[in-house]
Write an enzyme that holds these catalytic residues in place. Structure first.
Site, PDB file in Angstrom:
ATOM      1  N   SER A  98      11.615  -4.594   1.205  1.00 37.89           N
ATOM      2  CA  SER A  98      12.803  -4.085   0.500  1.00 37.89           C
ATOM      3  C   SER A  98      13.228  -2.690   0.961  1.00 37.89           C
ATOM      4  CB  SER A  98      12.526  -4.056  -1.004  1.00 37.89           C
ATOM      5  OG  SER A  98      11.599  -3.027  -1.310  1.00 37.89           O
ATOM      6  N   GLY A 126       0.874  -1.189   0.000  1.00 43.40           N
ATOM      7  CA  GLY A 126       0.000   0.000   0.000  1.00 43.40           C
ATOM      8  C   GLY A 126       0.897   1.221   0.000  1.00 43.40           C
ATOM      9  N   ALA A 161       1.161   3.023   3.462  1.00 43.30           N
ATOM     10  CA  ALA A 161       1.891   2.237   4.466  1.00 43.30           C
ATOM     11  C   ALA A 161       3.374   2.131   4.092  1.00 43.30           C
ATOM     12  CB  ALA A 161       1.260   0.853   4.591  1.00 43.30           C
ATOM     13  N   ASN A 162       3.658   1.944   2.807  1.00 45.91           N
ATOM     14  CA  ASN A 162       5.063   1.846   2.383  1.00 45.91           C
ATOM     15  C   ASN A 162       5.812   3.150   2.691  1.00 45.91           C
ATOM     16  OD1 ASN A 162       4.254  -0.591   1.276  1.00 45.91           O
ATOM     17  ND2 ASN A 162       4.266   0.125  -0.844  1.00 45.91           N
ATOM     18  N   THR A 187      10.558  12.058 -10.348  1.00 49.80           N
ATOM     19  CA  THR A 187      11.477  10.920 -10.278  1.00 49.80           C
ATOM     20  C   THR A 187      11.592  10.322 -11.677  1.00 49.80           C
ATOM     21  OG1 THR A 187       9.659   9.462  -9.625  1.00 49.80           O
ATOM     22  CG2 THR A 187      10.965  10.419  -7.853  1.00 49.80           C
ATOM     23  N   ASP A 190       7.782   4.702  -3.397  1.00 51.55           N
ATOM     24  CA  ASP A 190       7.306   4.955  -2.025  1.00 51.55           C
ATOM     25  C   ASP A 190       8.488   5.160  -1.079  1.00 51.55           C
ATOM     26  OD1 ASP A 190       4.707   4.588  -2.906  1.00 51.55           O
ATOM     27  OD2 ASP A 190       4.763   2.434  -2.504  1.00 51.55           O
ATOM     28  N   ASP A 199      13.377  -5.906  -8.339  1.00 54.48           N
ATOM     29  CA  ASP A 199      11.937  -5.670  -8.166  1.00 54.48           C
ATOM     30  C   ASP A 199      11.775  -4.185  -7.807  1.00 54.48           C
ATOM     31  OD1 ASP A 199       9.375  -5.406  -7.210  1.00 54.48           O
ATOM     32  OD2 ASP A 199       9.466  -7.108  -5.841  1.00 54.48           O
TER      33      ASP A 199
END
Ligand code: RIB
Length: 299
Positions: free
Chosen positions: A288, A37, A40-41, A217, A249, A243
């Site tokens: 990650s 999410g 949340a991230n 970005t 985020d 990945d």
């Protein structure tokens, strides 16, 4: 203090050698679940960067609610602002190809229940100078209310224009700081197919009109920004991505944390870009996100 007002998801992740085309079936070679999410991230990234973070959002009353919050909880993020509503937690169905690129479909679930009164809950505990971080994975009306209420209180707002929604160009004008990828920025600026020169010109034009700090970005090319009339650039790390889910985020959370800590704007961009690069080296969004010391070692 940082408050993140946004989505909380359970990510269901399948890995494949290559991503399918529309209508095509490809064989998968792995499956995992991970907390995710965008909201949340970003909260976890700001927390791992070393700041005090409050998460305001919603989960359902299902088997995904606890695992979706587990890493935030372990990291010490304040979760009193997360409501538990009837129905499912948000889910994201994610395909990751062999080159690290991804495709994502998000089913909002509980995230879709956030309203203006939830935005008020987020703002009630905030003071002038605090930072409110938002994205567009929760209803646009709640985001709009939060942005207006934050302005009234002197709270600095950082809006990540992801995922791109129909409201994005309008909401993008209401934040103090906007973080967008190339496509999101093109939508904000109202111009498709920009090259580097077009992008710089559009940044100057938009900044001239609104005075906002704008950050774009650019993936492997790093980041370009404009603040107080000055164009600035920063690079991440040269990496082979495993990945890329959650890299944007991680950038947003680290950037917010750096501003909250009083880090100079240009250094904040570099730190966030390096953190975003490191987030591409492991699978899953939240698993990650690097720790502050790992990022410091690479700057
Ligand atoms: O930005 C990555 C996130 O997008 C994933 O964690 C997924 O939940 C989707 O919201």
């Amino acid at each position: 203090m940082i408050t993140v007002f946004g989505s909380i998801n359970m990510d269901l992740i399948a890995t494949t050698d290559r991503l399918p085309k529309p209508g095509e079936t490809v064989a998968g070679n792995g499956f995992a679940t991970a907390a995710g999410g965008k909201g949340a991230n970003q909260a976890l990234a700001a927390q791992r960067a070393g700041r005090v973070v409050h998460m305001v959002g919603a989960v359902g009353k299902d088997e995904f609610a606890a695992p979706a919050l587990a890493l935030l909880d372990q990291a010490g993020t304040q979760l009193a602002g997360v409501k538990h509503v009837d129905g499912p937690t948000g889910t994201a169905l994610i395909l990751v190809g062999g080159d690290g690129e991804n495709m994502i479909a998000v089913v909002p679930g509980a995230n879709g229940t956030l309203t203006a009164s939830d935005a008020n809950r987020a703002l009630d505990a905030m003071r002038e100078g605090d930072i409110l971080v938002l994205q567009l994975e929760v209803p646009g009306s709640a985001v709009e209310h939060a942005l207006a209420a934050a302005r009234g209180k002197g709270v600095t707002t950082i809006l990540n224009l992801a995922p791109l929604t129909v409201d994005a160009p309008r909401l993008g004008r209401l934040a103090d700081i906007v973080i967008a990828n190339e496509t999101e920025f093109e939508r904000l600026a109202g111009q498709d197919g920009m090259n580097a020169a077009d992008r710089e010109a559009a940044l100057k034009l938009l900044h001239g009109e609104t005075g906002q700090t704008l950050i774009v970005t650019l993936g492997a090319e790093g980041v370009i920004a404009i603040r107080d009339g000055k164009i600035l650039r920063a690079q991440g790390l040269k990496i082979e991505p495993v990945d890329t889910v959650g890299a944007g985020d991680t950038f947003c959370g680290y950037f917010a944390a750096s501003l909250d800590e009083g880090v100079d704007f240009h250094k904040a961009l570099r730190r966030a870009a390096v953190a975003g690069s490191l987030a591409c080296l492991k699978a899953g969004a939240q698993p990650s996100i690097p720790l502050s010391a790992e990022v410091a070692n690479k700057i």
